[in-house]
Design a protein around this motif. Structure first.
Motif, PDB file in Angstrom:
ATOM      1  N   ALA A  13      44.851 -58.517 -13.715  1.00  0.00           N
ATOM      2  CA  ALA A  13      45.425 -57.949 -12.494  1.00  0.00           C
ATOM      3  C   ALA A  13      44.725 -56.640 -12.148  1.00  0.00           C
ATOM      4  O   ALA A  13      44.424 -56.369 -10.989  1.00  0.00           O
ATOM      5  CB  ALA A  13      46.920 -57.736 -12.672  1.00  0.00           C
ATOM      6  N   ALA A  14      44.446 -55.820 -13.154  1.00  0.00           N
ATOM      7  CA  ALA A  14      43.735 -54.556 -12.918  1.00  0.00           C
ATOM      8  C   ALA A  14      42.334 -54.830 -12.398  1.00  0.00           C
ATOM      9  O   ALA A  14      41.842 -54.127 -11.515  1.00  0.00           O
ATOM     10  CB  ALA A  14      43.684 -53.742 -14.207  1.00  0.00           C
ATOM     11  N   ALA A  15      41.689 -55.855 -12.929  1.00  0.00           N
ATOM     12  CA  ALA A  15      40.339 -56.211 -12.458  1.00  0.00           C
ATOM     13  C   ALA A  15      40.382 -56.602 -10.987  1.00  0.00           C
ATOM     14  O   ALA A  15      39.480 -56.273 -10.230  1.00  0.00           O
ATOM     15  CB  ALA A  15      39.772 -57.357 -13.284  1.00  0.00           C
ATOM     16  N   ALA A  16      41.450 -57.287 -10.588  1.00  0.00           N
ATOM     17  CA  ALA A  16      41.567 -57.693  -9.190  1.00  0.00           C
ATOM     18  C   ALA A  16      41.713 -56.481  -8.277  1.00  0.00           C
ATOM     19  O   ALA A  16      41.235 -56.480  -7.157  1.00  0.00           O
ATOM     20  CB  ALA A  16      42.763 -58.629  -9.014  1.00  0.00           C
ATOM     21  N   VAL A  17      42.324 -55.430  -8.772  1.00  0.00           N
ATOM     22  CA  VAL A  17      42.547 -54.239  -7.963  1.00  0.00           C
ATOM     23  C   VAL A  17      41.350 -53.291  -8.003  1.00  0.00           C
ATOM     24  O   VAL A  17      40.946 -52.732  -6.999  1.00  0.00           O
ATOM     25  CB  VAL A  17      43.821 -53.503  -8.439  1.00  0.00           C
ATOM     26  CG1 VAL A  17      43.978 -52.175  -7.722  1.00  0.00           C
ATOM     27  CG2 VAL A  17      45.040 -54.375  -8.233  1.00  0.00           C
ATOM     28  N   PHE A  18      40.743 -53.125  -9.197  1.00  0.00           N
ATOM     29  CA  PHE A  18      39.728 -52.092  -9.380  1.00  0.00           C
ATOM     30  C   PHE A  18      38.294 -52.609  -9.448  1.00  0.00           C
ATOM     31  O   PHE A  18      37.382 -51.858  -9.771  1.00  0.00           O
ATOM     32  CB  PHE A  18      40.028 -51.297 -10.651  1.00  0.00           C
ATOM     33  CG  PHE A  18      41.338 -50.573 -10.585  1.00  0.00           C
ATOM     34  CD1 PHE A  18      41.509 -49.513  -9.705  1.00  0.00           C
ATOM     35  CD2 PHE A  18      42.404 -50.959 -11.370  1.00  0.00           C
ATOM     36  CE1 PHE A  18      42.720 -48.849  -9.635  1.00  0.00           C
ATOM     37  CE2 PHE A  18      43.613 -50.296 -11.300  1.00  0.00           C
ATOM     38  CZ  PHE A  18      43.782 -49.238 -10.430  1.00  0.00           C
ATOM     39  N   VAL A  41      40.987 -65.034 -18.584  1.00  0.00           N
ATOM     40  CA  VAL A  41      39.950 -64.487 -17.722  1.00  0.00           C
ATOM     41  C   VAL A  41      39.559 -63.113 -18.254  1.00  0.00           C
ATOM     42  O   VAL A  41      40.410 -62.239 -18.404  1.00  0.00           O
ATOM     43  CB  VAL A  41      40.437 -64.368 -16.267  1.00  0.00           C
ATOM     44  CG1 VAL A  41      39.346 -63.777 -15.392  1.00  0.00           C
ATOM     45  CG2 VAL A  41      40.893 -65.719 -15.741  1.00  0.00           C
ATOM     46  N   LEU A  42      38.266 -62.945 -18.537  1.00  0.00           N
ATOM     47  CA  LEU A  42      37.753 -61.656 -18.989  1.00  0.00           C
ATOM     48  C   LEU A  42      36.883 -61.087 -17.870  1.00  0.00           C
ATOM     49  O   LEU A  42      35.818 -61.619 -17.583  1.00  0.00           O
ATOM     50  CB  LEU A  42      36.930 -61.827 -20.270  1.00  0.00           C
ATOM     51  CG  LEU A  42      37.632 -62.540 -21.420  1.00  0.00           C
ATOM     52  CD1 LEU A  42      36.660 -62.794 -22.559  1.00  0.00           C
ATOM     53  CD2 LEU A  42      38.813 -61.724 -21.897  1.00  0.00           C
ATOM     54  N   PRO A  43      37.323 -60.017 -17.224  1.00  0.00           N
ATOM     55  CA  PRO A  43      36.545 -59.452 -16.118  1.00  0.00           C
ATOM     56  C   PRO A  43      35.512 -58.445 -16.620  1.00  0.00           C
ATOM     57  O   PRO A  43      35.708 -57.791 -17.644  1.00  0.00           O
ATOM     58  CB  PRO A  43      37.611 -58.751 -15.278  1.00  0.00           C
ATOM     59  CG  PRO A  43      38.669 -58.366 -16.264  1.00  0.00           C
ATOM     60  CD  PRO A  43      38.652 -59.424 -17.334  1.00  0.00           C
ATOM     61  N   ALA A  44      34.410 -58.329 -15.888  1.00  0.00           N
ATOM     62  CA  ALA A  44      33.385 -57.310 -16.137  1.00  0.00           C
ATOM     63  C   ALA A  44      32.962 -57.248 -17.605  1.00  0.00           C
ATOM     64  O   ALA A  44      33.113 -56.233 -18.266  1.00  0.00           O
ATOM     65  CB  ALA A  44      33.869 -55.952 -15.646  1.00  0.00           C
ATOM     66  N   GLN A  58      25.743 -57.664 -17.266  1.00  0.00           N
ATOM     67  CA  GLN A  58      27.115 -57.442 -16.845  1.00  0.00           C
ATOM     68  C   GLN A  58      27.549 -58.707 -16.123  1.00  0.00           C
ATOM     69  O   GLN A  58      26.979 -59.094 -15.113  1.00  0.00           O
ATOM     70  CB  GLN A  58      27.216 -56.224 -15.921  1.00  0.00           C
ATOM     71  CG  GLN A  58      28.640 -55.807 -15.593  1.00  0.00           C
ATOM     72  CD  GLN A  58      29.259 -56.537 -14.420  1.00  0.00           C
ATOM     73  OE1 GLN A  58      28.591 -56.963 -13.492  1.00  0.00           O
ATOM     74  NE2 GLN A  58      30.564 -56.720 -14.477  1.00  0.00           N
ATOM     75  N   ILE A  59      28.538 -59.376 -16.696  1.00  0.00           N
ATOM     76  CA  ILE A  59      29.030 -60.643 -16.151  1.00  0.00           C
ATOM     77  C   ILE A  59      30.335 -60.369 -15.421  1.00  0.00           C
ATOM     78  O   ILE A  59      31.243 -59.744 -15.968  1.00  0.00           O
ATOM     79  CB  ILE A  59      29.230 -61.677 -17.282  1.00  0.00           C
ATOM     80  CG1 ILE A  59      27.899 -61.907 -18.014  1.00  0.00           C
ATOM     81  CG2 ILE A  59      29.805 -62.966 -16.740  1.00  0.00           C
ATOM     82  CD1 ILE A  59      28.029 -62.702 -19.278  1.00  0.00           C
ATOM     83  N   ASP A  60      30.430 -60.837 -14.187  1.00  0.00           N
ATOM     84  CA  ASP A  60      31.610 -60.555 -13.376  1.00  0.00           C
ATOM     85  C   ASP A  60      32.887 -61.115 -14.000  1.00  0.00           C
ATOM     86  O   ASP A  60      33.887 -60.422 -14.090  1.00  0.00           O
ATOM     87  CB  ASP A  60      31.433 -61.103 -11.959  1.00  0.00           C
ATOM     88  CG  ASP A  60      30.327 -60.387 -11.206  1.00  0.00           C
ATOM     89  OD1 ASP A  60      29.978 -59.248 -11.575  1.00  0.00           O
ATOM     90  OD2 ASP A  60      29.793 -60.977 -10.251  1.00  0.00           O
ATOM     91  N   HIS A  61      32.841 -62.385 -14.407  1.00  0.00           N
ATOM     92  CA  HIS A  61      34.033 -63.015 -14.987  1.00  0.00           C
ATOM     93  C   HIS A  61      33.604 -64.028 -16.039  1.00  0.00           C
ATOM     94  O   HIS A  61      32.704 -64.829 -15.786  1.00  0.00           O
ATOM     95  CB  HIS A  61      34.855 -63.764 -13.933  1.00  0.00           C
ATOM     96  CG  HIS A  61      35.076 -62.995 -12.674  1.00  0.00           C
ATOM     97  ND1 HIS A  61      36.031 -62.022 -12.551  1.00  0.00           N
ATOM     98  CD2 HIS A  61      34.444 -63.039 -11.483  1.00  0.00           C
ATOM     99  CE1 HIS A  61      35.982 -61.514 -11.332  1.00  0.00           C
ATOM    100  NE2 HIS A  61      35.021 -62.117 -10.665  1.00  0.00           N
ATOM    101  N   VAL A  62      34.274 -64.013 -17.190  1.00  0.00           N
ATOM    102  CA  VAL A  62      34.138 -65.080 -18.177  1.00  0.00           C
ATOM    103  C   VAL A  62      35.506 -65.729 -18.280  1.00  0.00           C
ATOM    104  O   VAL A  62      36.514 -65.047 -18.499  1.00  0.00           O
ATOM    105  CB  VAL A  62      33.684 -64.547 -19.553  1.00  0.00           C
ATOM    106  CG1 VAL A  62      33.662 -65.666 -20.585  1.00  0.00           C
ATOM    107  CG2 VAL A  62      32.311 -63.897 -19.451  1.00  0.00           C
ATOM    108  N   VAL A  63      35.545 -67.029 -18.073  1.00  0.00           N
ATOM    109  CA  VAL A  63      36.802 -67.778 -18.127  1.00  0.00           C
ATOM    110  C   VAL A  63      36.763 -68.657 -19.368  1.00  0.00           C
ATOM    111  O   VAL A  63      35.805 -69.409 -19.573  1.00  0.00           O
ATOM    112  CB  VAL A  63      36.988 -68.647 -16.859  1.00  0.00           C
ATOM    113  CG1 VAL A  63      38.257 -69.475 -16.951  1.00  0.00           C
ATOM    114  CG2 VAL A  63      37.004 -67.770 -15.616  1.00  0.00           C
ATOM    115  N   ILE A  64      37.802 -68.549 -20.187  1.00  0.00           N
ATOM    116  CA  ILE A  64      37.896 -69.340 -21.411  1.00  0.00           C
ATOM    117  C   ILE A  64      39.093 -70.274 -21.264  1.00  0.00           C
ATOM    118  O   ILE A  64      40.213 -69.824 -20.998  1.00  0.00           O
ATOM    119  CB  ILE A  64      38.077 -68.434 -22.644  1.00  0.00           C
ATOM    120  CG1 ILE A  64      36.912 -67.446 -22.728  1.00  0.00           C
ATOM    121  CG2 ILE A  64      38.189 -69.265 -23.914  1.00  0.00           C
ATOM    122  CD1 ILE A  64      37.123 -66.333 -23.719  1.00  0.00           C
TER     123      ILE A  64
END
Length: 127
Positions: A13-18, A41-44, A58-64
């Motif tokens: 949620a923080a990644a979505a905002v910041f 979801v792992l952001p940044a 630097q990867i924007d999103h890693v989804v597991i």
């Protein structure tokens, strides 16, 4: 366990905002809604990458998920984008201006390779 899941939800949620740009914000927000189904979801994410100029990717999103590990690069461009998967550069046409932009598929391919190297033998089942 619940605290760990809560931390992942809060971080997404923080990644979505910041997130630093609108494309990453929209991507993080869309991926946030996948989490209740057992998706993390792992952001940044920053991973070592000796092929990168900086030595890291630097990867924007890693989804597991139970289906695998997904490496996602997000972009936020205006106008029309033209290119093929094999082109080194794509063309962005915005209003009356034309720009050459690096092919994001090539960038993401490098990110996928970096993640596979980081995971080592655990990535054997990844295509």
């Amino acid at each position: 366990m619940i605290l760990g899941l809560l931390a992942v939800a809060v971080s997404a949620a923080a990644a979505a905002v910041f997130a630093p740009n609108p494309g990453e914000r929209r991507g993080a927000l869309a991926l946030f809604f996948l989490e209740p189904g057992g998706v993390f979801v792992l952001p940044a994410v920053l991973v070592p990458n000796p092929r990168a100029k900086s030595g890291a990717s630097q990867i924007d999103h890693v989804v597991i998920s139970r289906f695998g590990v997904f490496v996602i690069e997000t972009k936020h461009y205006r106008g029309a984008i033209y290119g093929t998967p094999t082109d080194r550069f794509w063309t962005q046409q915005s209003y009356s201006r034309t720009y050459r932009i690096p092919n994001p598929l090539h960038q993401n391919f490098g990110h996928v390779k970096a993640v596979k190297e980081l995971l080592g033998d655990r990535a054997r089942k990844c295509p």
